[in-house]
Design a protein around this motif. Structure first.
Motif, PDB file in Angstrom:
ATOM      1  N   GLN A   1       0.822  -1.205   0.000  1.00  0.00           N
ATOM      2  CA  GLN A   1       0.000   0.000   0.000  1.00  0.00           C
ATOM      3  C   GLN A   1       0.859   1.259   0.000  1.00  0.00           C
ATOM      4  N   PHE A   2       0.271   2.327  -0.532  1.00  0.00           N
ATOM      5  CA  PHE A   2       0.853   3.662  -0.445  1.00  0.00           C
ATOM      6  C   PHE A   2       0.172   4.403   0.694  1.00  0.00           C
ATOM      7  N   LEU A   3       0.967   5.023   1.545  1.00  0.00           N
ATOM      8  CA  LEU A   3       0.440   5.777   2.675  1.00  0.00           C
ATOM      9  C   LEU A   3       1.096   7.147   2.727  1.00  0.00           C
ATOM     10  N   LEU A   4       0.342   8.132   3.122  1.00  0.00           N
ATOM     11  CA  LEU A   4       0.895   9.445   3.432  1.00  0.00           C
ATOM     12  C   LEU A   4       1.099   9.490   4.945  1.00  0.00           C
ATOM     13  N   VAL A   5       2.352   9.582   5.356  1.00  0.00           N
ATOM     14  CA  VAL A   5       2.698   9.644   6.777  1.00  0.00           C
ATOM     15  C   VAL A   5       2.721  11.108   7.185  1.00  0.00           C
ATOM     16  N   GLU A   6       1.667  11.546   7.870  1.00  0.00           N
ATOM     17  CA  GLU A   6       1.519  12.956   8.223  1.00  0.00           C
ATOM     18  C   GLU A   6       1.970  13.241   9.648  1.00  0.00           C
ATOM     19  N   GLY A   7       2.016  12.212  10.482  1.00  0.00           N
ATOM     20  CA  GLY A   7       2.427  12.369  11.868  1.00  0.00           C
ATOM     21  C   GLY A   7       2.369  11.022  12.542  1.00  0.00           C
ATOM     22  N   VAL A   8       2.871  10.948  13.760  1.00  0.00           N
ATOM     23  CA  VAL A   8       2.792   9.699  14.521  1.00  0.00           C
ATOM     24  C   VAL A   8       1.317   9.426  14.823  1.00  0.00           C
ATOM     25  N   GLY A   9       0.831   8.289  14.356  1.00  0.00           N
ATOM     26  CA  GLY A   9      -0.586   7.969  14.513  1.00  0.00           C
ATOM     27  C   GLY A   9      -1.477   8.616  13.468  1.00  0.00           C
ATOM     28  N   GLN A  10      -0.897   9.319  12.500  1.00  0.00           N
ATOM     29  CA  GLN A  10      -1.675  10.005  11.464  1.00  0.00           C
ATOM     30  C   GLN A  10      -1.222   9.498  10.095  1.00  0.00           C
ATOM     31  N   TYR A  11      -2.030   8.583   9.537  1.00  0.00           N
ATOM     32  CA  TYR A  11      -1.678   7.936   8.278  1.00  0.00           C
ATOM     33  C   TYR A  11      -2.878   7.962   7.346  1.00  0.00           C
ATOM     34  N   ARG A  12      -2.631   8.305   6.090  1.00  0.00           N
ATOM     35  CA  ARG A  12      -3.701   8.350   5.109  1.00  0.00           C
ATOM     36  C   ARG A  12      -3.374   7.372   3.981  1.00  0.00           C
ATOM     37  N   ARG A  13      -4.229   6.376   3.799  1.00  0.00           N
ATOM     38  CA  ARG A  13      -3.988   5.406   2.731  1.00  0.00           C
ATOM     39  C   ARG A  13      -4.368   6.017   1.390  1.00  0.00           C
ATOM     40  N   LEU A  14      -3.417   5.968   0.443  1.00  0.00           N
ATOM     41  CA  LEU A  14      -3.641   6.527  -0.885  1.00  0.00           C
ATOM     42  C   LEU A  14      -3.956   5.444  -1.913  1.00  0.00           C
ATOM     43  N   GLY A  15      -3.507   4.246  -1.656  1.00  0.00           N
ATOM     44  CA  GLY A  15      -3.743   3.146  -2.585  1.00  0.00           C
ATOM     45  C   GLY A  15      -3.286   1.847  -1.968  1.00  0.00           C
ATOM     46  N   SER A  16      -3.831   0.734  -2.477  1.00  0.00           N
ATOM     47  CA  SER A  16      -3.517  -0.565  -1.883  1.00  0.00           C
ATOM     48  C   SER A  16      -3.719  -1.645  -2.931  1.00  0.00           C
TER      49      SER A  16
END
Length: 362
Positions: free
Chosen positions: A148-163
């Motif tokens: 998967q692709f994830l945007l790591v925005e912060g500790v505990g803050q992750y946004r999945r962009l694709g999988s």
């Protein structure tokens, strides 16, 4: 923070038993004081894959000794540890239970807080341990169970962009190796054979490459390999090498193009920041995939960060570091957290796989 933080990490989510001690300086630098890993490849090789019950039993037999070894190599007593961090999921539930309950006992006996870590978060934050990476950044997580692709925005803050919508890359490598009689683990076996093969000898599909977005699919590619193998039977060693090379090239092409789109998406979201793509997970060691991403970095001006191989595969140093990152946000004590076989990093995203009673896999 005016004093160092030091955490014992424990990892038992699959077929590696691991313990590590990691410290963070007040300036923010991470130091691995010990990192002990015991692979179970030999125990599972004859079955062509990981057998959950065998993995759990092996964790029980050796985990205590590995923890003791990690503490000795770090040259620390329990008074030198600030917390105990352990994988609480996702993973094979038997192994996760062994590690988390052991960590709970160690924390209780030593009077230290327990930090329950998401295994995927360990992978996501490893680049901050190895490269002191600033947030945000892109993560391409490629392992036996996750792609998967994830945007790591912060500790505990992750946004999945694709999988992946079906097989993970590592799973596809393992199944391809089994189909071609190459043994277990499949990834290194396929890569070794591919080095002697011609990727143009077989025409294989690039699934979802003609569709927009960052989702991927590898089940159809695996089926195409099977069909090509049947048509070319009986397979010579040369044909097996060519099939491996064609399969590996198809995977690298898909990952490369999807990564290009992910970088473009990051630029749209953060036009004032240099795009950084972190690749983590066991498949990150594959030379063809890594080489394609290095080329992509040169083409796009994005920075590629790939932690050392020992920290891309499952290890306890990443779990200890994730525990440190969690502690920096405030006091943590997860003594009552239950082990979880599934635990997506982006819990707000719609389920792609496994949305049954165990929860979403990804």
């Amino acid at each position: 923070m005016s004093s160092p933080l030091t955490v014992l990490g424990i990892e038992t989510s699959c077929d590696e038993t691991a313990a590590a001690v990691v410290s963070r300086t007040p300036e923010g630098r991470g130091h691995i004081l010990s990192n002990v890993i015991r692979s179970q490849v030999d125990e599972h090789a004859e079955f062509g894959g990981v057998v959950p019950e065998i993995a759990a039993r092996a964790h029980i037999e050796i985990l205590d000794g590995l923890i003791a070894k990690a503490m000795r190599e770090a040259d620390l007593g329990w008074d030198g540890i600030d917390a105990v961090a352990a994988t609480a999921g996702p993973g094979l539930i038997g192994g996760v239970i062994v590690g988390l309950l052991t960590a709970r006992a160690v924390a209780a006996a030593s009077g230290k807080p327990l930090i329950a870590v998401n295994h995927l978060e360990g992978h996501a934050l490893t680049a901050r341990l190895t490269d002191s990476l600033d947030l945000p950044y892109l993560l391409l997580l490629v392992s036996g169970g996750h792609t998967q692709f994830l945007l790591v925005e912060g500790v505990g803050q992750y946004r999945r962009l694709g999988s992946t919508i079906d097989d993970a890359i590592g799973e596809a490598f393992d199944k391809t190796a089994k189909l071609l009689g190459l043994g277990f683990p499949g990834g290194p076996a396929v890569e070794k054979m591919a080095a002697a093969g011609d990727p143009a000898a077989f025409r294989l599909p690039r699934p979802l490459l003609d569709r927009p977005g960052l989702d991927m699919s590898f089940a159809g590619l695996k089926t195409a390999v099977r069909n090509a193998a049947y048509q070319a039977a009986p397979l010579s060693d040369r044909a097996v090498a060519d099939l491996c090379a064609a399969f590996q090239q198809a995977v690298a092409d898909v990952v490369g193009e999807k990564s290009r789109r992910a970088i473009d998406h990051f630029r749209d979201l953060h036009p004032d920041r240099e795009p950084v793509l972190v690749i983590a997970g066991g498949v990150a060691a594959n030379s063809a995939i890594r080489g394609r991403l290095e080329e992509l970095g040169q083409e796009t001006g994005a920075r590629l960060v790939a932690p050392p191989h020992a920290l891309c595969t499952d290890n306890a140093a990443m779990i200890a570091w994730a525990g440190i990152e969690r502690m920096l946000l405030g006091p943590v004590d997860d003594r009552h957290v239950a082990p979880r076989p599934r635990w997506p990093l982006d819990a707000s995203a719609d389920a792609v796989l496994g949305s049954g009673r165990k929860g979403a896999k990804a």
